[in-house]
Design an enzyme around this catalytic site. Structure first.
Site, PDB file in Angstrom:
ATOM      1  N   CYS A   1       0.844  -1.184   0.000  1.00  0.00           N
ATOM      2  CA  CYS A   1       0.000   0.000   0.000  1.00  0.00           C
ATOM      3  C   CYS A   1       0.890   1.247   0.000  1.00  0.00           C
ATOM      4  CB  CYS A   1      -0.869  -0.038   1.255  1.00  0.00           C
ATOM      5  SG  CYS A   1      -2.254   1.054   1.152  1.00  0.00           S
TER       6      CYS A   1
ATOM      7  N   GLN B   1      -4.482  -6.941  -6.454  1.00  0.00           N
ATOM      8  CA  GLN B   1      -4.902  -7.485  -5.155  1.00  0.00           C
ATOM      9  C   GLN B   1      -6.122  -6.704  -4.686  1.00  0.00           C
ATOM     10  OE1 GLN B   1      -3.046  -6.543  -1.261  1.00  0.00           O
ATOM     11  NE2 GLN B   1      -2.549  -8.725  -1.100  1.00  0.00           N
TER      12      GLN B   1
ATOM     13  N   TYR C   1      -7.600  -8.245   7.901  1.00  0.00           N
ATOM     14  CA  TYR C   1      -8.637  -7.464   7.225  1.00  0.00           C
ATOM     15  C   TYR C   1      -9.936  -8.275   7.211  1.00  0.00           C
ATOM     16  CZ  TYR C   1      -4.668  -4.517   6.208  1.00  0.00           C
ATOM     17  OH  TYR C   1      -3.570  -3.721   6.356  1.00  0.00           O
TER      18      TYR C   1
ATOM     19  N   ARG D   1      -4.207 -14.485  -0.623  1.00  0.00           N
ATOM     20  CA  ARG D   1      -3.173 -14.238   0.397  1.00  0.00           C
ATOM     21  C   ARG D   1      -3.735 -14.641   1.759  1.00  0.00           C
ATOM     22  NH1 ARG D   1       1.302  -9.467   1.642  1.00  0.00           N
ATOM     23  NH2 ARG D   1       2.684 -10.912   0.615  1.00  0.00           N
TER      24      ARG D   1
ATOM     25  N   GLY E   1       9.028  -7.346  -0.615  1.00  0.00           N
ATOM     26  CA  GLY E   1       8.337  -6.080  -0.423  1.00  0.00           C
ATOM     27  C   GLY E   1       9.337  -4.957  -0.241  1.00  0.00           C
TER      28      GLY E   1
HETATM   29  C1  LIG Z   1       4.689  -0.127   3.072  1.00  0.00           C
HETATM   30  C2  LIG Z   1       4.067  -1.493   3.023  1.00  0.00           C
HETATM   31  C3  LIG Z   1       2.776  -1.652   2.596  1.00  0.00           C
HETATM   32  C4  LIG Z   1       2.178  -2.905   2.530  1.00  0.00           C
HETATM   33  N1  LIG Z   1       0.925  -3.052   2.019  1.00  0.00           N
HETATM   34  C5  LIG Z   1       0.417  -4.284   1.782  1.00  0.00           C
HETATM   35  C6  LIG Z   1      -0.781  -4.454   1.052  1.00  0.00           C
HETATM   36  O1  LIG Z   1      -1.384  -3.508   0.585  1.00  0.00           O
HETATM   37  N2  LIG Z   1      -1.254  -5.709   0.878  1.00  0.00           N
HETATM   38  C7  LIG Z   1      -0.589  -6.797   1.383  1.00  0.00           C
HETATM   39  O2  LIG Z   1      -1.054  -7.925   1.214  1.00  0.00           O
HETATM   40  N3  LIG Z   1       0.567  -6.661   2.041  1.00  0.00           N
HETATM   41  C8  LIG Z   1       1.090  -5.440   2.237  1.00  0.00           C
HETATM   42  N4  LIG Z   1       2.313  -5.306   2.838  1.00  0.00           N
HETATM   43  C9  LIG Z   1       3.046  -6.514   3.251  1.00  0.00           C
HETATM   44  C10 LIG Z   1       4.043  -6.912   2.153  1.00  0.00           C
HETATM   45  O3  LIG Z   1       3.391  -7.356   0.996  1.00  0.00           O
HETATM   46  C11 LIG Z   1       4.978  -8.030   2.637  1.00  0.00           C
HETATM   47  O4  LIG Z   1       4.217  -9.178   2.905  1.00  0.00           O
HETATM   48  C12 LIG Z   1       5.755  -7.626   3.867  1.00  0.00           C
HETATM   49  O5  LIG Z   1       6.310  -6.326   3.726  1.00  0.00           O
HETATM   50  C13 LIG Z   1       6.897  -8.620   4.159  1.00  0.00           C
HETATM   51  O6  LIG Z   1       7.792  -8.683   3.092  1.00  0.00           O
HETATM   52  P1  LIG Z   1       9.228  -7.909   3.088  1.00  0.00           P
HETATM   53  O7  LIG Z   1       9.955  -8.376   4.293  1.00  0.00           O
HETATM   54  O8  LIG Z   1       9.855  -8.358   1.803  1.00  0.00           O
HETATM   55  O9  LIG Z   1       8.944  -6.437   3.120  1.00  0.00           O
HETATM   56  C14 LIG Z   1       2.896  -4.037   2.944  1.00  0.00           C
HETATM   57  C15 LIG Z   1       4.208  -3.860   3.413  1.00  0.00           C
HETATM   58  C16 LIG Z   1       4.805  -2.622   3.438  1.00  0.00           C
HETATM   59  C17 LIG Z   1       6.237  -2.501   3.888  1.00  0.00           C
END
Ligand SMILES: Cc1cc2nc3c(=O)[nH]c(=O)nc-3n(C[C@H](O)[C@H](O)[C@H](O)COP(=O)(O)O)c2cc1C
Ligand SMILES: Cc1cc2nc3c(=O)[nH]c(=O)nc-3n(C[C@H](O)[C@H](O)[C@H](O)COP(=O)(O)OP(=O)(O)OC[C@H]3O[C@@H](n4cnc5c(N)ncnc54)[C@H](O)[C@@H]3O)c2cc1C
Length: 783
Positions: free
Chosen positions: A414, A489, A570, A618, A711
């Site tokens: 997001c 998504q 959610y 997810r 992410g």
């Molecule tokens: C800024 C930010 C926004 C995120 N928004 C979403 C989202 O909209 N939908 C979702 O399923 N996960 C969201 N996540 C979770 C990420 O998809 C991911 O699962 C999480 O950051 C762990 O992965 P990473 O360690 O590679 O960052 C968000 C993570 C971050 C950092």
């Protein structure tokens, strides 16, 4: 100073030696209930790094220990008629009995009093001591006498194991995985002195029962093992010494210190034998205690310093041991794997050994791993080169008719930057640059199905024409300028809705301008969050219609794939977790009931979404909270969605309840993807603290996921994938013509950079003791 040590195992004896060296005037007594030479077990194993530590702390015992050692460098994995060897590991083995004799002799030399055949029954024995070291092993009597204080947790693992010996010589740490008519057996074996090797046999409880082992005595069960592993033992006998089958107890203590008493060794914490660290942990505890006694002004302060300073290291080792033991407990997940991939999984089961690391140590083995992977990709219908195969990260993948050029994925994130749900220029640049950066698949952020479905006022949506046009522009850009596919998504925030932008306070309720929120049950997220309205059937129908309408708009935008967000607390996640769903109707209670509404939405979407395009879901595979969803539940959830037509399960965890206790670390969610993929037999994408292409390759090559999402790494590096492609020489990765000179340069430089890096790594690696010993035994070259 008077020091009483209960237990003459490695922890107690080594503590006595180090403390007496530090305080030659101290009155130190070790009490041991057994006789001096009355010891169980066969060999013990130490890594080179542990021996370096022993050398530093007590050179005389180190010298005597190392004179008695057997050294080896290789790990060998035997599985279904094949053997795979990897060198460069640096291990040594020694007889436990010899080790204890050396430590006893050294302790005596220093003036420690050793009282054998003295079973300490109560604390009166050491009432006058200034310091009492409880090194009394796994079943520590004194820990049990103070359970309320130490709060031990003893987790008796499901697999059965028995410790035996043999005269069979071995030149590697050997794992043998053996199929039998009753089920799989494992031997963990290594040599510890000339003509003697340790053999730990392990099996799951079902196989144990079917093989009739619970009815056999020590000798009979050794005969049974000799029959099973006879082809390898080649006539060498199996030796026993209290070799009873037991379940491994994983021990942890909330506190290690009580007044003047301190827990050391197995009494305090155990580590599963598959990482060979029990004796090492025990002796390193003694080192940490001696260091603390030297540094602190009082005994009380020293004991606290010991506990505070040592806990993290012990917990890290225990975590690695946990991951390893879980791997051995779930052999059935991998039993039908290709033997090469299986062996790669054994080597990389805890995080110490990785794909790149093995490439340096055993390049031929990694080439085989790559080929096996490439062959599997050919079986999916791709015309890829098996002989000169690229690394797993750059192998294509297919979901229905959607083909991905590689396995790297930009995780949904997001951006909290939409206006009235409309993605703007920031989003175009954000998604566009990540697509151009080479990832095979890009996920949109959670795109909300209605204004009241948003998490925050900055969340993107897809409920009106303006939003549809804006997303269309982004999708068109991605398709026109990259080879990436883009997945939409969609989700509904549920009780986590009407909250502030991430940078103003994540999940905190809006002070003004909010909207009513809904959930499975009327439970607020924070105590001061809005109390959500429990959804009735009319609300469910409205939400379902909103999801379907968003999917139809998504199809018109040209998205390649659709993901339903059922994770992170959610709306749909709030139905799945028993911690957030307390309904008493058909949508609450059993897992099947709790899944009913999310599945209903999924099925409606699947019907609306074109049949040739894939869909994913997810999930939060654990709530990381007592009474919540666990990995086993996640397998059932994944199966239910797979039956409803899901093509990929995107395995995340947590964020469902406030009091969760996640265990973070590198790749910390990958074990859940592994479990879901290999138990539910459905394609998975893993995510969570995966930061390097080495980790991506390690996960894929071991069969722990089919796609790997990153992410946060993508937030700062849109070109993560192109950079990795250059590193691995995967030049098939797409690059838009405008950027080709950049691609040429990075690919050219990477060849040299990689060579320099590998040379440095090889130079920086100290020689193992096995290598040094071999060099020393070679005759000098003639002049
Ligand atoms: C800024 C930010 C926004 C995120 N928004 C979403 C989202 O909209 N939908 C979702 O399923 N996960 C969201 N996540 C979770 C990420 O998809 C991911 O699962 C999480 O950051 C762990 O992965 P990473 O360690 O590679 O960052 C968000 C993570 C971050 C950092
Ligand atoms: C069957 C078995 C075989 C093993 N084999 C190996 C192996 O081959 N290699 C390896 O690395 N690790 C092995 N381990 C694990 C390893 O023994 C431990 O991790 C390590 O010994 C821990 O050291 P410690 O000093 O904390 O405990 P221990 O070695 O268990 O020592 C504790 C000592 O305290 C004594 N004691 C207990 N209560 C009292 C009391 N009230 N009064 C007086 N004395 C008491 C016990 O007799 C024992 O000698 C084995 C474990 C088991 C259970």
């Amino acid at each position: 100073m008077k020091i009483a040590i209960i237990g003459g195992g490695p922890a107690g004896l080594y503590a006595a030696i180090l403390l007496r060296k530090q305080r030659p005037q101290a009155d130190i007594t070790v009490y041991e209930r057994n006789r001096a030479d009355d010891t169980f077990g066969f060999g013990v194993v130490f890594s080179d790094a542990t021996l370096d530590n022993f050398e530093k702390y007590d050179p005389p015992s180190y010298r005597r220990i190392t004179q008695e050692f057997a050294y080896w460098d290789d790990i060998a994995v035997h599985f279904r008629g094949s053997v795979h060897r990897v060198g460069g590991n640096g291990f040594c083995g020694c007889s436990r009995r010899t080790l204890l004799m050396i430590l006893q002799e050294r302790a005596r030399e220093l003036g420690v009093a050793l009282r054998f055949e003295t079973d300490i029954e109560d604390e009166a024995y050491f009432a006058d001591a200034d310091l009492v070291i409880l090194a009394d092993g796994i079943n520590s009597r004194f820990r049990e006498q103070h359970v309320d204080h130490f709060e031990p947790e003893v987790d008796l693992r499901s697999n059965k194991f028995a410790w035996m010996g043999s005269t069979k010589p071995l030149d590697a740490f050997t794992f043998i995985f053996q199929e039998t008519e009753w089920g799989p057996f494992i031997a963990h074996a290594y040599q510890y002195e000339a003509g003697r090797s340790t053999w730990i046999f392990e099996t799951d409880p079902n196989t144990f029962r079917k093989a009739g082992l619970d009815g056999l005595d020590e000798k009979q069960s050794a005969d049974r093992m000799a029959e099973i592993f006879g082809w390898f033992l080649e006539g060498h006998p199996l030796l026993t010494n209290r070799s009873m089958w037991r379940n491994f107890p994983m021990i942890r203590n909330k506190r290690w210190v009580k007044d003047k008493m301190v827990l050391l060794g197995d009494a305090k914490a155990t580590a599963h034998f598959s990482i060979g660290s029990g004796t090492k942990l025990a002796m390193e505890d003694a080192i940490a205690l001696a260091d603390a006694m030297k540094a602190a002004p009082t005994i009380g302060a020293a004991l606290q310093l010991y506990e505070n300073g040592r806990r993290e290291e012990v917990e890290k080792t225990q975590h690695a041991a946990d991951v390893s033991l879980v791997w051995f407990e779930h052999l059935d997940r991998f039993w039908d794997f290709d033997p090469v991939q299986f062996a790669f999984g054994v080597m990389t089961r805890s995080k110490a050994i990785t794909y790149d690391n093995l490439t340096l140590r055993a390049p031929d083995f990694v080439t085989k791993v790559d080929k096996v992977f490439a062959r599997q990709v050919r079986d999916l219908g791709f015309d890829v080169d098996v002989e000169k195969s690229v690394t797993p990260m750059f192998q294509p993948f297919r979901l229905r008719e959607m083909k991905l050029q590689n396995r790297a994925v930009v995780s949904p994130m997001c951006m909290y930057s939409a206006k009235d749900g409309v993605p703007g220029d920031f989003h175009l640049v954000h998604y566009g640059s990540r697509a151009v950066g080479g990832a095979g698949l890009i996920f949109t952020e959670m795109t909300c199905v209605g204004p009241d479905a948003r998490i925050t006022p900055g969340c993107a949506g897809l409920w009106n024409d303006e939003q549809e046009a804006a997303w269309h522009r982004i999708v068109d850009f991605v398709h026109a300028n990259s080879a990436a596919k883009i997945a939409l998504q969609i989700g509904h925030a549920g009780r986590k809705g009407a909250t502030k932008l991430m940078w103003d306070g994540i999940d905190r309720p809006l002070e003004e301008g909010g909207w009513d929120v809904i959930s499975a049950s009327p439970i607020p997220y924070f105590p001061d969050s809005q109390v959500p309205r429990e959804m009735d059937r009319a609300a469910m129908d409205a939400v379902k219609a909103a999801f379907v309408a968003a999917a139809e708009r998504g199809e018109r935008c040209g998205f390649d794939m659709l993901e339903l967000h059922c994770a992170h607390g959610y709306l749909l996640a709030s139905f799945i977790s028993p911690l957030t769903n307390q309904r008493t109707d058909d949508y609450g209670g059993s897992l099947a009931n709790r899944l009913r509404f999310p599945l209903e939405i999924f099925e409606a979407l699947r019907a609306a979404w074109p049949a040739h395009k894939p869909m994913s879901v997810r999930i939060s595979a654990t709530d990381w909270a007592e009474g919540g969803i666990t990995g086993d539940d996640a397998v059932l959830v994944a199966r239910a969605f797979a039956e409803a037509g899901v093509d990929l399960v995107d395995v995340s965890t947590g964020q469902t309840v406030r009091d969760a206790q996640p265990i973070y670390g590198r790749m910390f969610q990958t074990p859940f993807s592994d479990q879901v993929r290999n138990e539910a037999r459905v394609a998975t994408m893993c995510v969570g603290n995966i930061t390097t292409s080495d980790q991506v390759n390690t996960i894929l090559a071991a069969g722990r996921a089919d796609l790997v999402a990153l992410g946060r790494p993508h937030l700062v590096d849109p070109s993560f994938t192109i950079r990795a492609a250059a590193w691995y020489g995967a030049d098939g990765v797409y690059c838009p013509p405008q950027y080709l000179p950049g691609k040429d340069q990075i690919f050219r430089n990477s060849v040299r950079d990689r060579q320099d890096f590998e040379d440095l790594k090889i130079k920086a690696k100290p020689k193992t003791r096995a290598e040094l010993k071999e060099e020393a035994s070679k005759p000098l070259a003639a002049e």
